[in-house]
Design a protein around this motif. Structure first.
Motif, short mmCIF file in Angstrom:
data_model
loop_
_atom_site.label_atom_id
_atom_site.label_comp_id
_atom_site.label_asym_id
_atom_site.label_seq_id
_atom_site.Cartn_x
_atom_site.Cartn_y
_atom_site.Cartn_z
N MET A 15 0.65 -1.41 0.09
CA MET A 15 0.22 0.21 -0.26
C MET A 15 0.81 1.00 0.45
SD MET A 15 -2.80 -1.17 -0.59
CE MET A 15 -3.47 0.41 0.09
N GLU A 16 1.74 0.97 0.24
CA GLU A 16 3.45 2.46 0.98
C GLU A 16 4.13 2.11 1.61
OE1 GLU A 16 1.99 6.96 3.12
OE2 GLU A 16 0.44 5.88 2.49
N ARG B 55 -0.69 3.77 9.49
CA ARG B 55 -1.42 3.04 9.37
C ARG B 55 -2.23 2.12 9.39
NH1 ARG B 55 2.46 -2.31 8.33
NH2 ARG B 55 3.90 -0.62 8.60
N PHE B 56 -3.35 2.80 9.79
CA PHE B 56 -4.57 2.19 10.25
C PHE B 56 -5.08 3.16 9.37
CE2 PHE B 56 -8.76 2.80 12.64
CZ PHE B 56 -9.08 1.67 12.42
N ARG B 57 -5.16 4.26 8.91
CA ARG B 57 -5.41 5.28 7.89
C ARG B 57 -5.77 5.11 6.53
NH1 ARG B 57 -3.96 9.02 4.64
NH2 ARG B 57 -2.49 9.07 5.92
N VAL B 58 -4.28 4.23 6.01
CA VAL B 58 -4.64 3.21 4.69
C VAL B 58 -4.71 2.57 4.88
CG1 VAL B 58 -2.37 2.47 3.90
CG2 VAL B 58 -1.82 4.70 4.28
N GLN B 59 -4.73 1.35 6.05
CA GLN B 59 -5.67 -0.01 5.94
C GLN B 59 -7.62 0.35 5.81
OE1 GLN B 59 -4.85 -2.71 5.26
NE2 GLN B 59 -2.41 -2.89 6.18
N GLU C 126 6.27 4.56 9.31
CA GLU C 126 5.56 4.08 9.88
C GLU C 126 6.13 1.72 9.06
OE1 GLU C 126 1.61 4.16 10.31
OE2 GLU C 126 1.90 5.34 11.86
N GLY C 127 6.89 2.74 7.52
CA GLY C 127 7.07 1.08 7.00
C GLY C 127 6.78 0.39 5.86
N LEU C 128 7.10 -0.70 5.49
CA LEU C 128 6.43 -0.69 4.43
C LEU C 128 4.70 -1.62 4.92
CD1 LEU C 128 6.95 -1.34 1.26
CD2 LEU C 128 7.35 -4.08 2.15
N ILE C 129 4.10 -1.03 4.25
CA ILE C 129 2.89 -1.62 4.53
C ILE C 129 1.62 -2.52 3.72
CG2 ILE C 129 -0.37 -0.36 5.30
CD1 ILE C 129 1.64 2.46 5.91
N LEU C 130 1.50 -3.01 4.41
CA LEU C 130 1.24 -4.49 3.53
C LEU C 130 -0.78 -4.76 3.75
CD1 LEU C 130 3.71 -6.64 4.20
CD2 LEU C 130 3.65 -5.03 1.61
#
Length: 249
Positions: free
Chosen positions: A65-66, A220-224, A71-75
């Motif tokens: 995702m980003e 990370r939560f917002r992206v999910q 926050e690192g690699l967001i999967l």
């Protein structure tokens, strides 16, 4: 995912797998791990390496995702993926428990990000057990009204309807006699379980210094949430949250 004719060395492929491994541990932070930080920077700058990482994630039914500096690699696991988490997979939860816990997760997201603009804005959101509980209890009447259309016919959100009906039957906060902790049968205990799970997944941080039962929601939560924002139940709660904000104005 793009394709590349680049000739990857074994070291390149190993580095790609390592970065995906880091991404699968969402509580790790690249600024604290030099190797993670360097691989993340390489992902951002090197298209060939990015393709290798994306391919490794793809093979695990994951979407990248980003690549976030902090926050690192967001999967994001794809629907049905062996890595995806579903409430029905929880070994200790009955059907009613899953419905109420699912409602708590939706309420956390809808209260924090009620508009499309909120989902795009990278700002820290703070939330507490009482915030979410008050939000759901104030909206109970609106949820009841939303359960039927203008002709009085049921609106097809049976799980959402069943969840809020169960929720209203539980007390907000009830302490156990022995330890003085929130009882499993209270709504704030359910909300705490949802928020603590987000903490375990690197999507929230406990912030008791801001007040008891307070949390900060991570980027990370917002992206999910943004990835799952099309769900009918989430949309319904966001509509009610925006109506409530309009009434406050």
């Amino acid at each position: 995912m793009t394709t590349s004719t680049y000739a990857y060395s074994p070291d390149d492929l190993a580095d790609a797998a390592v970065l995906v491994r880091f991404g699968c541990q969402p509580r790790l932070r690249p600024l604290q791990i030099p190797q993670y930080r360097d691989l993340l920077q390489r992902y951002r700058m090197d298209q060939a390496f990015r393709d290798a990482v994306d391919a490794a994630a793809d093979g695990l039914d994951l979407d990248v995702m980003e690549a976030h500096t902090v926050e690192g690699l967001i999967l994001h696991p794809r629907e049905g993926s062996w890595l995806s988490y579903r409430l029905k997979d929880h070994p200790k939860l009955g059907v009613n428990d899953r419905l109420v816990l699912g409602l708590a997760h939706l309420a956390i997201a809808a209260r924090a990000y009620p508009t499309a603009g909120d989902l795009e804005e990278e700002s820290v959101k703070r939330i507490s057990l009482t915030d979410v509980d008050d939000f759901l209890r104030r909206l109970t009447a609106k949820l009841r009204e939303a359960a039927v259309d203008a002709d009085g016919l049921p609106v097809p959100h049976p799980e959402l309807q069943a969840a809020w009906q169960l929720y209203t039957k539980l007390p907000p906060s009830q302490l156990t006699r022995k330890k003085g902790q929130l009882s499993q049968s209270s709504t704030q205990r359910v909300i705490k379980e949802a928020l603590d799970w987000l903490v375990d997944q690197g999507m929230a941080y406990r912030s008791d210094e801001l007040g008891p039962g307070t949390y900060r929601l991570a980027h990370r939560f917002r992206v999910q949430v943004r990835e799952a924002a099309a769900s009918a139940a989430f949309t319904a709660l966001c509509d009610l949250r925006r109506a409530h904000l309009a009434e406050e104005d």
